[in-house]
Design a protein around this motif. Sequence first.
Motif, mmCIF file in Angstrom:
data_model
loop_
_atom_site.group_PDB
_atom_site.id
_atom_site.type_symbol
_atom_site.label_atom_id
_atom_site.label_comp_id
_atom_site.label_asym_id
_atom_site.label_seq_id
_atom_site.Cartn_x
_atom_site.Cartn_y
_atom_site.Cartn_z
ATOM 1 N N TYR A 67 0.844 -1.192 0.000
ATOM 2 C CA TYR A 67 0.000 0.000 0.000
ATOM 3 C C TYR A 67 0.881 1.244 0.000
ATOM 4 O O TYR A 67 1.978 1.249 0.580
ATOM 5 C CB TYR A 67 -0.901 0.025 1.231
ATOM 6 N N SER A 68 0.376 2.288 -0.585
ATOM 7 C CA SER A 68 1.091 3.555 -0.608
ATOM 8 C C SER A 68 0.908 4.304 0.711
ATOM 9 O O SER A 68 -0.203 4.334 1.267
ATOM 10 C CB SER A 68 0.567 4.425 -1.749
ATOM 11 N N GLY A 73 -1.723 9.091 5.113
ATOM 12 C CA GLY A 73 -1.496 10.417 5.678
ATOM 13 C C GLY A 73 -0.694 10.299 6.954
ATOM 14 O O GLY A 73 0.264 9.530 7.036
ATOM 15 N N GLU A 74 -1.100 11.019 7.987
ATOM 16 C CA GLU A 74 -0.345 11.055 9.249
ATOM 17 C C GLU A 74 -1.142 10.489 10.415
ATOM 18 O O GLU A 74 -0.835 10.772 11.574
ATOM 19 C CB GLU A 74 0.049 12.510 9.566
ATOM 20 N N GLU A 75 -2.147 9.654 10.154
ATOM 21 C CA GLU A 75 -3.033 9.168 11.217
ATOM 22 C C GLU A 75 -2.828 7.680 11.458
ATOM 23 O O GLU A 75 -3.005 6.867 10.542
ATOM 24 C CB GLU A 75 -4.495 9.419 10.841
ATOM 25 N N ILE A 76 -2.489 7.300 12.692
ATOM 26 C CA ILE A 76 -2.292 5.899 13.020
ATOM 27 C C ILE A 76 -3.580 5.108 12.825
ATOM 28 O O ILE A 76 -3.556 3.944 12.400
ATOM 29 C CB ILE A 76 -1.749 5.736 14.460
ATOM 30 N N THR A 77 -4.722 5.721 13.124
ATOM 31 C CA THR A 77 -5.981 5.009 12.957
ATOM 32 C C THR A 77 -6.251 4.703 11.482
ATOM 33 O O THR A 77 -6.753 3.628 11.146
ATOM 34 C CB THR A 77 -7.141 5.811 13.554
ATOM 35 N N PHE A 79 -3.858 4.305 9.278
ATOM 36 C CA PHE A 79 -2.864 3.276 8.979
ATOM 37 C C PHE A 79 -3.458 1.897 9.255
ATOM 38 O O PHE A 79 -3.429 0.993 8.408
ATOM 39 C CB PHE A 79 -1.616 3.526 9.825
ATOM 40 N N PHE A 80 -4.031 1.723 10.439
ATOM 41 C CA PHE A 80 -4.606 0.432 10.793
ATOM 42 C C PHE A 80 -5.874 0.151 9.980
ATOM 43 O O PHE A 80 -6.202 -1.012 9.710
ATOM 44 C CB PHE A 80 -4.904 0.380 12.290
ATOM 45 N N ILE A 83 -4.640 -1.322 6.831
ATOM 46 C CA ILE A 83 -4.142 -2.672 7.065
ATOM 47 C C ILE A 83 -5.275 -3.685 7.125
ATOM 48 O O ILE A 83 -5.195 -4.771 6.520
ATOM 49 C CB ILE A 83 -3.319 -2.710 8.368
ATOM 50 N N PHE A 84 -6.377 -3.336 7.811
ATOM 51 C CA PHE A 84 -7.407 -4.362 8.038
ATOM 52 C C PHE A 84 -8.739 -3.731 8.417
ATOM 53 O O PHE A 84 -9.337 -4.079 9.417
ATOM 54 C CB PHE A 84 -6.943 -5.311 9.144
ATOM 55 N N GLY A 85 -9.222 -2.817 7.593
ATOM 56 C CA GLY A 85 -10.499 -2.161 7.864
ATOM 57 C C GLY A 85 -11.680 -3.034 7.502
ATOM 58 O O GLY A 85 -12.094 -3.913 8.260
#
Length: 375
Positions: A67-68, A73-77, A79-80, A83-85
Amino acid sequence: MRFTVSYRIRASDRAGAMARAEGIALEQTVEVPRAVVPPGYIEDEILGRVEELGQLADGIWQAQISYSPDTVGEEITQFFNVIFGNSSLQQGIRVTAIDPGAEMLRRFPGPGFGIKGLRQRVGRQKGAMIAPVLKPMGQSAAALAALAAGCIRGGADIIKEDHGLASQPAAPFEARVEAIAAAVAKANAETGCNAIYIPNLSGPADQIEARLRFLKAVGAGGVLIMPGLLGFGLVDRIARDRALDLPVMTHPAFLGPYVLAPDTGIDHAVLFGTMQRLAGADISVFPNLGGRFGFSAEECRAIARGCRSPGGPGRPMLPSPGGGMSLDRAGDMIRMYGEDLVCLLGGSLLADPANIHLAVAAMRQAVDAAGASPN
């Protein structure tokens, strides 16, 4: 630049596995049919890419999808979420590894303290740390404060609140935290110890920041977060705040369904190791082998490796197995996990609250002796 996630997929044949992998790549990014993905930047950069697909066993496949960083952006949430939404809602898909890559590690540097920083903070340069747990709910703030002081007299490194202590009538948040912090400071001064008190941060969303500032102001030495309830974003927010300067301990409550099904969810080491480190936790609590939650020895070892591996994201952090800890198991615990460890001491300590210092001292002696013995 791209980050990569490994997924274990259930499918009857290679064609089915590839279709599922491509479906994950779409679902986790553009969430539209492949035929309508706009060409150019979105198709070339934003859309997830199936990089590898291999068979692990009959009907079981492993896909690596990249994934790009632009999807995050800059949000850990977020990011996750990438990964697995939405894919977490589908059966037969399990996250088995995350390779953040250099750019995501720059954006999410991980634990603010890690093992080395925690050891400096509590003044224990070697050997396992011990962390009695203040419980049960229903006790008064004064009673919990007395337990905390006794634990320090016994040689505790960390005074951890039980995750079930919130703001119940018997011990409201502010009264409880202030009383325990004062008792810990007094006991440290009297004994020459440097134990830290880690209260459980809880409350309505609009009160979390005020309570965080409050616990810092009255002298708490860290903060316990349940990311399954309060969110990984809060872990990230605290870990990044150098002015706050508080180590973060995470608790696994509400996260169990992610790991318990064998072919759906997230691998134990990824959820309780890699993801906690990415969010910025310094200590990750997880259910211990031999307790009441049923994690296997290999699952527990894998979590510990995920917490401490030098190749993991950010600084190595401390694993903290909870449940099943007793005097006669101290040697087994040290042999299994090593000395970079936080041993949680729970309900068994409460048999004689007035003499809790003796129980903690006995555990301190057992843990130190186990660490000094040749394996």
